[in-house]
Design a protein around this motif. Sequence first.
Motif, PDB file in Angstrom:
ATOM      1  N   GLU A  54      -4.348  -4.540   1.366  1.00  0.00           N
ATOM      2  CA  GLU A  54      -3.625  -4.255   2.338  1.00  0.00           C
ATOM      3  C   GLU A  54      -2.820  -3.019   1.989  1.00  0.00           C
ATOM      4  OE1 GLU A  54       0.157  -5.966   4.958  1.00  0.00           O
ATOM      5  OE2 GLU A  54      -1.175  -7.339   3.567  1.00  0.00           O
ATOM      6  N   VAL A  55      -2.399  -3.114   0.536  1.00  0.00           N
ATOM      7  CA  VAL A  55      -1.295  -1.943   0.023  1.00  0.00           C
ATOM      8  C   VAL A  55      -2.349  -0.720   0.208  1.00  0.00           C
ATOM      9  CG1 VAL A  55      -0.033  -0.988  -1.756  1.00  0.00           C
ATOM     10  CG2 VAL A  55       0.173  -3.544  -1.154  1.00  0.00           C
TER      11      VAL A  55
ATOM     12  N   GLU B 176      -4.821  -0.043   1.945  1.00  0.00           N
ATOM     13  CA  GLU B 176      -5.069   0.531   3.231  1.00  0.00           C
ATOM     14  C   GLU B 176      -3.883   1.410   3.815  1.00  0.00           C
ATOM     15  OE1 GLU B 176      -6.629  -2.675   5.001  1.00  0.00           O
ATOM     16  OE2 GLU B 176      -8.665  -2.670   4.348  1.00  0.00           O
ATOM     17  N   MET B 177      -2.815   0.675   3.665  1.00  0.00           N
ATOM     18  CA  MET B 177      -1.690   1.082   4.368  1.00  0.00           C
ATOM     19  C   MET B 177      -1.005   2.415   3.627  1.00  0.00           C
ATOM     20  SD  MET B 177       1.572  -1.199   3.525  1.00  0.00           S
ATOM     21  CE  MET B 177       2.582  -0.957   1.919  1.00  0.00           C
ATOM     22  N   SER B 178      -1.358   2.656   2.269  1.00  0.00           N
ATOM     23  CA  SER B 178      -0.781   3.829   1.604  1.00  0.00           C
ATOM     24  C   SER B 178      -1.984   4.884   1.315  1.00  0.00           C
ATOM     25  CB  SER B 178      -0.323   3.531   0.238  1.00  0.00           C
ATOM     26  OG  SER B 178      -1.196   2.629  -0.643  1.00  0.00           O
ATOM     27  N   GLY B 179      -3.214   4.330   1.741  1.00  0.00           N
ATOM     28  CA  GLY B 179      -4.408   5.580   1.651  1.00  0.00           C
ATOM     29  C   GLY B 179      -4.641   5.972   0.168  1.00  0.00           C
ATOM     30  N   VAL B 180      -4.779   4.816  -0.644  1.00  0.00           N
ATOM     31  CA  VAL B 180      -5.152   5.120  -1.843  1.00  0.00           C
ATOM     32  C   VAL B 180      -6.177   4.088  -2.383  1.00  0.00           C
ATOM     33  CG1 VAL B 180      -2.864   6.111  -2.546  1.00  0.00           C
ATOM     34  CG2 VAL B 180      -3.343   3.666  -2.899  1.00  0.00           C
ATOM     35  N   SER B 181      -6.887   4.193  -3.754  1.00  0.00           N
ATOM     36  CA  SER B 181      -7.697   3.088  -4.170  1.00  0.00           C
ATOM     37  C   SER B 181      -6.859   2.065  -4.699  1.00  0.00           C
ATOM     38  CB  SER B 181      -8.583   3.680  -5.014  1.00  0.00           C
ATOM     39  OG  SER B 181      -7.827   4.014  -6.378  1.00  0.00           O
TER      40      SER B 181
END
Length: 261
Positions: A75-76, A78-83
């Motif tokens: 979830e983190v 996806e919401m921050s746009g990182v791996s």
Amino acid sequence: MARQPAPATQTLRHLRRFVIEQRSGAHRSLFGPLGDGNRVGYNFRMIAATKAYRAVRAKILRGDWAPGTRIKEKEVAEMSGVSRTPVREALRRLEAEGLLRFVPNQGAFVASWSAEDAEQTFELRILLESYVAQMAAAKAHPEAIQELRLLAETQNAEALEKKPGHLKRISELNSKFHQRLLQIACSERLESMLSALSNAPLVAQTFRDYEDDDLARSARHHLELVDALQAGDGEWAASVMRSHVIAARRAFRNKHGAPEN
């Protein structure tokens, strides 16, 4: 039913750990060695981890994620746009600051803050922030005092006018005021220690517990602090700051109750 995460460890433990890691650069070591061949990769990982760290930290401090909430890496990411790799690094950094707690075989959870944790945090703030104010009174230059006065007057106006969104603006003004005061005191050690305390959700969300009278009193304290700094009176400044934090503790107790003896 999954076992609930244990309450956050005592504030002093978080503080000591965070200060040690800040001084040793431990949180930076999570990214790996800095050889010439991987410096670019290091920079990208650091940027990604910082992005995830700020996203999670903001949600915790805003109260979007309540104590005990499980933080899922996916979830983190996806919401921050990182791996997910920099997400793990970010979560470990937040654990070091006392905002998260890792439970074996379950993952990361938003740390809970007991009444005892809150009391210890306020006691530390009373000691440290009053000393910061005293140091700042001896070092403040006219330009810095003018900056602080502008912040204090703006906060006072927000507290009196109570326009929509005023709590968020007051919180931001308050943070800027205390941060600028710390910069004037010029103490890296105090800055590291107070950074750990200021990251506590109960501190960041203080204004949610305030009544209108509390907001007005807090703004008046800031104005009086500026007067004390302008007079170069460290004892006066320390006394005002002590009263300021004690009043914040009283507001917290009124909302959440005092710890049992």
